[in-house]
Design an enzyme around this catalytic site. Structure first.
Site, PDB file in Angstrom:
ATOM      1  CG  ASP A 152      -1.739   1.293   1.293  1.00  0.00           C
ATOM      2  OD1 ASP A 152      -2.773   1.402   0.625  1.00  0.00           O
ATOM      3  OD2 ASP A 152      -1.296   2.219   2.007  1.00  0.00           O
ATOM      4  CB  ALA A 180      -3.139   1.929  -2.501  1.00  0.00           C
ATOM      5  CG  ASP A 181      -3.530  -2.734   0.389  1.00  0.00           C
ATOM      6  OD1 ASP A 181      -3.147  -3.178  -0.708  1.00  0.00           O
ATOM      7  OD2 ASP A 181      -2.814  -2.740   1.404  1.00  0.00           O
ATOM      8  CG  LEU A 182      -8.795   0.075   2.681  1.00  0.00           C
ATOM      9  CD1 LEU A 182      -8.968   1.243   3.637  1.00  0.00           C
ATOM     10  CD2 LEU A 182      -9.525  -1.154   3.208  1.00  0.00           C
ATOM     11  N   GLY A 185      -9.625  -3.122  -3.461  1.00  0.00           N
ATOM     12  CA  GLY A 185     -10.665  -4.056  -3.062  1.00  0.00           C
ATOM     13  C   GLY A 185     -12.045  -3.592  -3.488  1.00  0.00           C
TER      14      GLY A 185
END
Length: 398
Positions: A152, A180-182, A185
């Site tokens: 991230d 960025a991860d969220l 997703g």
């Protein structure tokens, strides 16, 4: 899936998701589908499971049971956990059986890993032509840096987000959550739902790909077109909007409040409430106020200096100017408005007992305004908790 396995309800009831992901981006996508009623089977390695089970502190350590990471708890509600060694033949055989019966498979391995395990996209389509495959990578699956590992904070920097965040260009900051991860997703879950809808028309599955890089570039919004169209590079400038003024965090007698004066009508209302001249030199239009940011900041904070934050929020509400305070995380979860929106859920964890988790951000209503509340949420699973029930289900289906 048989009700013996999950007993989920919701808009995606009956959709079976095989979740091969770990860390955050993929698990968040799978959790979003689980929140909507999908039957999510999380596949973990037998030795330690998902990486996030070891990410901490904080950990919660129940008596006579392995400790639990609060990080893992944050992104794995509404799932089952089974352990498979995909390097072993029996593990791959079980995965093959799951793929034949699934609607969705999610993975965020480094590019090529799933291929080497024998599950290329072509093979997955042979096993199940209706399968929707979500694949999340760091920087994309192709291109000159395709397959590059992504985490991230690295992605926040590489995708430009950090250059826009912080008090000034010489002190850039990451966002306080792994955004960025969220976002990857969220985009991934959105793509899966779109592919499932398409499958209703075509009868065939689809491969959906996104990345941490794509997810951040996808939310550049006005900062993106500021460069692509106007040729100007945005940069970090603290808690004030680069294109709207006044819009940001302003000091009061005992703290600070945030205001958003997003139209000329609001500007006139704001000035009337605080006895300011809306047509003063350099203040009459939003572009002028943006150009004269320091002057606006001094003007507003001079007006706010006579008020405590609580007093000021009351006054801003009275004159109809959008405003708010900056809350701590604890204050957010203690706030009655947060509770009223269903953003806290109580679940029964196998080793921790009753715990409270942040809840899903979507609510559903009938046209008459009645909220649909039949979805029952389940706690994040302990490692391998559902080996027996899932394997039994596969035998029933064979």
């Amino acid at each position: 899936m048989s009700t013996k396995t999950m007993e989920r309800t919701g808009p995606l009831q009956g959709v079976v998701v095989v979740d091969l992901t770990r860390a955050l981006a993929g698990p968040h996508a799978a959790m979003m589908l689980g929140d909507l009623g999908a039957d999510v089977i999380k596949i973990e390695t037998p030795h330690g499971g998902d990486d996030t089970r070891g990410w901490g502190p904080p950990f919660v350590e129940p008596a006579d049971a392995p400790r639990e990471s609060t990080y893992f708890l944050s992104t794995n509600r509404n799932k089952k956990s089974i352990t498979l060694d995909l390097k072993a033949e029996d593990g791959r055989d079980t995965l093959e059986s799951l793929v034949r019966r699934a609607d969705v498979l999610m993975e965020n391995f480094r590019t090529g890993v799933l291929d080497r395990l024998g599950f290329t996209t072509e093979r997955l389509a042979e096993l199940n032509p209706r399968l929707v495959v979500l694949s999340i990578s760091g920087f994309g699956h192709d291109g000159p840096e395709g397959g590059r590992a992504g985490y991230d904070q690295i992605a926040q920097g590489e995708a430009g987000l950090m250059s826009l965040t912080g008090p000034n260009p010489d002190d850039v900051q990451r966002v306080g959550v792994p955004i960025a991860d969220l976002l990857a997703g969220m985009y991934g879950a959105f793509g899966v739902v779109a592919a499932l809808q398409e499958r209703e028309r075509t009868g065939r599955g689809r491969v959906v790909r996104t990345s941490l890089l794509a997810s951040v570039v996808g939310v550049h919004a006005f900062q993106g077109t500021k460069w692509t169209v106007a040729g100007e590079v945005g940069e970090a400038q603290g808690n004030h909007h680069p294109s709207i003024s006044p819009y940001g965090l302003f000091r009061t007698a005992d703290g600070a409040v945030q205001i958003s004066v997003g139209s000329e009508g609001l500007w006139k209302r704001f000035c009337a409430g605080f006895h300011l001249d809306p047509d003063a030199p350099g203040m009459a239009t939003n572009p002028e106020r943006v150009e004269n940011h320091k002057q606006v900041l001094e003007l507003v904070e001079d007006a706010f200096g006579a008020y405590t934050s609580d007093e000021l929020l009351i006054e801003l509400d009275r004159i109809g100017v959008p405003a708010g305070r900056v809350r701590t995380i604890s204050e957010v979860y203690e706030w009655e408005q947060t509770k009223s929106q269903g953003l806290l859920i109580d679940v029964d964890h196998r080793t921790l007992g009753n715990i409270t988790l942040p809840g899903p951000p979507l609510r559903f209503f009938e046209p008459d305004g009645t909220e649909v509340t039949e979805t029952r949420h389940t706690a994040p699973p302990v490692l391998g908790a559902d080996n027996e029930s899932v394997l039994s289900w596969l035998k029933e289906c064979s």
